[in-house]
Scaffold this motif. Structure first.
Motif, mmCIF file in Angstrom:
data_model
loop_
_atom_site.group_PDB
_atom_site.id
_atom_site.type_symbol
_atom_site.label_atom_id
_atom_site.label_comp_id
_atom_site.label_asym_id
_atom_site.label_seq_id
_atom_site.Cartn_x
_atom_site.Cartn_y
_atom_site.Cartn_z
ATOM 1 N N ASP A 50 0.854 -1.190 0.000
ATOM 2 C CA ASP A 50 0.000 0.000 0.000
ATOM 3 C C ASP A 50 0.889 1.240 0.000
ATOM 4 O OD1 ASP A 50 -2.082 1.732 0.126
ATOM 5 O OD2 ASP A 50 -2.634 1.310 2.200
ATOM 6 N N THR A 277 -7.173 -0.446 -3.335
ATOM 7 C CA THR A 277 -6.405 0.182 -2.242
ATOM 8 C C THR A 277 -7.225 0.259 -0.961
ATOM 9 O OG1 THR A 277 -7.079 2.412 -2.940
ATOM 10 C CG2 THR A 277 -5.034 1.540 -3.866
ATOM 11 N N ARG A 281 -6.399 -1.832 2.911
ATOM 12 C CA ARG A 281 -6.322 -1.260 4.260
ATOM 13 C C ARG A 281 -7.088 -2.081 5.293
ATOM 14 N NH1 ARG A 281 -7.483 3.875 2.065
ATOM 15 N NH2 ARG A 281 -9.383 3.976 3.304
ATOM 16 N N ASP A 283 -7.685 -4.935 7.614
ATOM 17 C CA ASP A 283 -6.878 -5.939 8.312
ATOM 18 C C ASP A 283 -7.820 -6.896 9.040
ATOM 19 O OD1 ASP A 283 -5.091 -7.438 9.701
ATOM 20 O OD2 ASP A 283 -4.101 -5.765 10.717
ATOM 21 N N SER A 342 -11.559 7.001 3.136
ATOM 22 C CA SER A 342 -10.202 7.265 2.644
ATOM 23 C C SER A 342 -9.769 8.692 2.958
ATOM 24 C CB SER A 342 -10.155 7.013 1.132
ATOM 25 O OG SER A 342 -8.865 7.231 0.623
ATOM 26 N N HIS A 345 -9.169 8.980 6.667
ATOM 27 C CA HIS A 345 -7.901 8.302 6.971
ATOM 28 C C HIS A 345 -6.716 9.200 6.609
ATOM 29 C CE1 HIS A 345 -4.893 5.059 7.087
ATOM 30 N NE2 HIS A 345 -4.479 5.515 5.914
ATOM 31 N N ARG A 352 -7.573 4.055 14.186
ATOM 32 C CA ARG A 352 -7.475 2.785 13.480
ATOM 33 C C ARG A 352 -8.440 1.744 14.051
ATOM 34 N NH1 ARG A 352 -4.457 -0.080 10.002
ATOM 35 N NH2 ARG A 352 -4.114 -2.290 10.395
ATOM 36 N N GLN A 356 -11.074 0.111 11.041
ATOM 37 C CA GLN A 356 -11.134 -1.278 10.576
ATOM 38 C C GLN A 356 -12.544 -1.867 10.645
ATOM 39 O OE1 GLN A 356 -8.748 -3.134 9.017
ATOM 40 N NE2 GLN A 356 -7.652 -1.188 8.962
#
Length: 655
Positions: A50, A277, A281, A283, A342, A345, A352, A356
């Protein structure tokens, strides 16, 4: 350079496989791109990093997406849907953002992050909803119009959110100042572009178009769209805002549709990269500790968002059934949710541990959406007790209107093709009953005395109410394979002896539709090419009789039903002998028929008629072969003259 090539090939291969799988499952392609990002990203197989360069390139996908939204921006469209846009749409977005603010009051999030979260949750998927409405022919229904109005406002709401979120990322003391400065810059940019833009744009595009070079036109288009986006970025605003304004300017010119077609390949490819993309991100490992938060976001997105839209829709005077259908259509998150995530972020607005589960919830809600919408009618009946009564009344009205029809044709779809067919049937004194989902068209046609009712022909009970049990044939006049397959399935189950003729766009689904039970499939491309060929031959001096012979030959090869129908260019259509032309006839093998257990070759029907196909339950259609054994319930579709058909039926049933 060479080191980046393997990663690029992996990305392309994974995207092709994932998008192809999504197409097979009738899911939007963006879900395939998201899954690719999840699988090959740094949090899974780590086949692709990334990097900042990848993210910057992917941002151009959003630029072209906003450019396309600008092209769709239309003041007449806003005016026509103003009640849905500025009533339901504005209310839904505003209330969703307000409902997210308590997270700031309880010190769980900062209030700028709460505003960003509300904006993310407010978005719905334009791609999913518009595609499903179009496939189900529901764009003109009450809930379809409401959903489109809300989606239109959400698209417009993205523009101020693109300005607002970066401004909110400023330190607490400078938020008001940043918002004021951003608003001033936005007003200045809008004024300059909207005043000077049209005065420069139209003459310049005229000059470029006169060169008759497609390459030059596309290069000029990229220069204008990306150049406008760059100008807004120089003022501290987003690239996407400039692209939206560029689209708005071109929408007012005669080049709009050409531009829309030329920009689509760039938009689709780069937008796919953007969604990759986004998936990178996510996870999955980090979600283990945040499952409760994921479930909370899903609850906010699906049941509570559907309930909110239902409540606002009811408040503006919509019926309960329509309000629930609209709410269930828009309950999921959307593509712009990923855009706003996005952006948040990038400006470090969302922690974070929140980002997620939010990403996962947006993705899961979009995966759930098609299945939720598929069960929408069943859910509405559960929520609205009167819906059963309303549907019963509607079906009763159709049944009463169709009660006097016998040996008629059921016309599914009363657009131009359906109306032309109805006129020809009427001239031949053949009865018909039509079903259509456009309320205005149905009202106008029924007022004029046509046998047409509002009803979904893909529903079993609607077909029965339209007199399928007494019908002579069924014709699907719209080119929609998905709907046609549902109609074929119902007709095969209820009246397997009724011939069905289906219209389609091209040759792609002909075999599929025939296997499902269609006696004939009429291709628009095929008929259009025949008309083009006939006019061309006549313009070149080919005698009319030879042109008609050529066209007749092609049709006889392509359409089984045309074989034997045409005898020559000079045939007299008024001749009584023409009444004895070959036609289709279906014979159902009852439990007393003597043909049961016999092989087709033993019956020696070839000397009388041509056996077109044999329909059998759970098999739909079989190729007639001499060794095929006849079973109870089989339907033999025969082609021949009336007296020959009568003899063949007598032989099958009595021996």
């Amino acid at each position: 350079m060479h080191g980046a090539l393997p990663a690029t090939l992996i990305l392309l291969a994974a995207s092709v496989l994932a998008v192809a799988a999504c197409r097979q499952l009738k899911l939007p392609a963006l879900l395939g791109y998201l899954l690719v990002g999840i699988i090959i990203g740094p949090n899974a197989l780590a086949l692709l990093e990334d990097s900042a360069d990848t993210a910057y390139l992917a941002e151009f996908g959003i630029v072209f997406l906003m450019f396309s939204i600008g092209l769709e921006f239309s003041l007449p469209k806003l005016k026509a849907l103003r009640r849905a846009v500025f009533g339901l749409g504005m209310g839904q977005v505003a209330i969703t953002i307000v409902l997210a603010l308590p997270m700031a009051l309880f010190d769980y999030l900062s209030w700028p992050a709460s505003v960003a979260l509300g904006g993310i949750l407010a978005m719905s998927s334009t791609a999913i909803v518009s595609t499903i409405l179009n496939e189900r022919l529901e764009l003109t229904t009450a809930h379809g119009q409401q959903a489109i109005g809300v989606l239109l406002f959400q698209d417009l709401a993205v523009v101020p959110l693109l300005i607002l979120i970066p401004a909110l990322a400023n330190p607490a003391g400078g938020v008001v100042q940043a918002l004021g400065w951003a608003a001033l810059k936005a007003v200045a940019v809008l004024t300059i572009l909207l005043y000077f833009g049209p005065r420069i744009l139209r003459p310049w595009f005229h000059i470029v178009a006169k060169q008759h070079s497609k390459e030059l036109f596309i290069v000029n288009l990229l220069l204008f769209s990306l150049g406008t986006a760059y100008l807004t970025s120089l003022t501290g605003l987003s690239l996407a805002l400039g692209a939206f304004l560029a689209g708005m300017l071109i929408a007012e010119t005669e080049y709009r549709y050409q531009v829309e077609e030329d920009i689509q390949p760039f938009r689709d490819v780069l937008l796919g990269l953007f969604f990759v993309t986004v998936g990178m991100r996510l996870d999955m490992g980090a979600l283990g500790d945040n499952v409760p938060l994921l479930l909370i976001f899903l609850a906010l997105l699906i049941p509570l968002k559907a309930l909110l839209i239902f409540s606002i829709s009811r408040a503006i005077g919509t019926s309960s059934a329509t309000a629930w259908r609209t709410g269930l259509l828009l309950a999921q998150a959307g593509e712009f949710g990923f855009v706003l995530i996005s952006l948040a972020h990038e400006h470090l607005l969302l922690p974070r541990e929140l980002e997620q589960p939010l990403l996962a919830a947006v993705l899961l809600s979009m995966l759930i959406a098609p299945f939720l919408i598929q069960k929408r009618d069943w859910l509405v009946r559960r929520f609205v007790s009167s819906e059963w009564l309303n549907e019963s009344v509607a079906l009763t009205q159709i049944a009463v209107q169709a009660m006097m029809t016998r040996n008629h044709v059921v016309i599914c779809g009363y657009g131009r093709s359906g109306q032309n067919l109805a006129r020809l049937l009427d001239q031949e004194n053949i009865g018909f009953y039509a079903l259509d989902l456009d309320p205005e068209r149905v009202q106008e046609a029924s007022t004029a005395g046509h046998n047409v009712s509002f009803g979904d022909a893909s529903k079993r009970e609607v077909l029965m109410a339209a007199g399928l049990s007494r019908a002579r044939a069924v014709v699907v006049t719209f080119a929609d394979t998905h709907m046609a397959m549902r109609i074929l399935s119902h007709v095969q189950a209820l009246r397997p002896d009724v011939p069905i003729i289906v219209r389609t766009l091209d040759e792609t689904d002909v075999d599929k539709l025939k296997e499902a039970g269609a006696v004939e499939v009429v291709s628009e491309v095929m008929e259009g090419s025949l008309m083009l060929a006939s006019h061309t031959l006549m313009m070149l001096g080919t005698p009319l009789s030879r042109v008609l012979a050529r066209i007749r030959q092609v049709r006889e090869e392509r359409y089984d039903l045309f074989r034997g129908f045409f005898h020559g260019a000079t045939d007299n259509l008024g001749d009584p002998n023409e009444q004895a032309q070959p036609r289709l006839h279906s014979v159902m093998i009852t439990d007393t028929a003597t043909a049961i257990g016999k092989k087709l070759g033993e019956l020696q029907l070839d000397d009388l008629v041509e056996i077109k196909t044999i329909k059998r339950r759970n098999v739909r259609s079989l190729k007639p072969t001499p060794d095929l054994e006849i079973l109870v319930g089989d339907v033999l579709v025969l082609l021949g003259r009336p007296e020959e058909l009568a003899k063949a039926e007598y032989r099958l049933l009595t021996g």
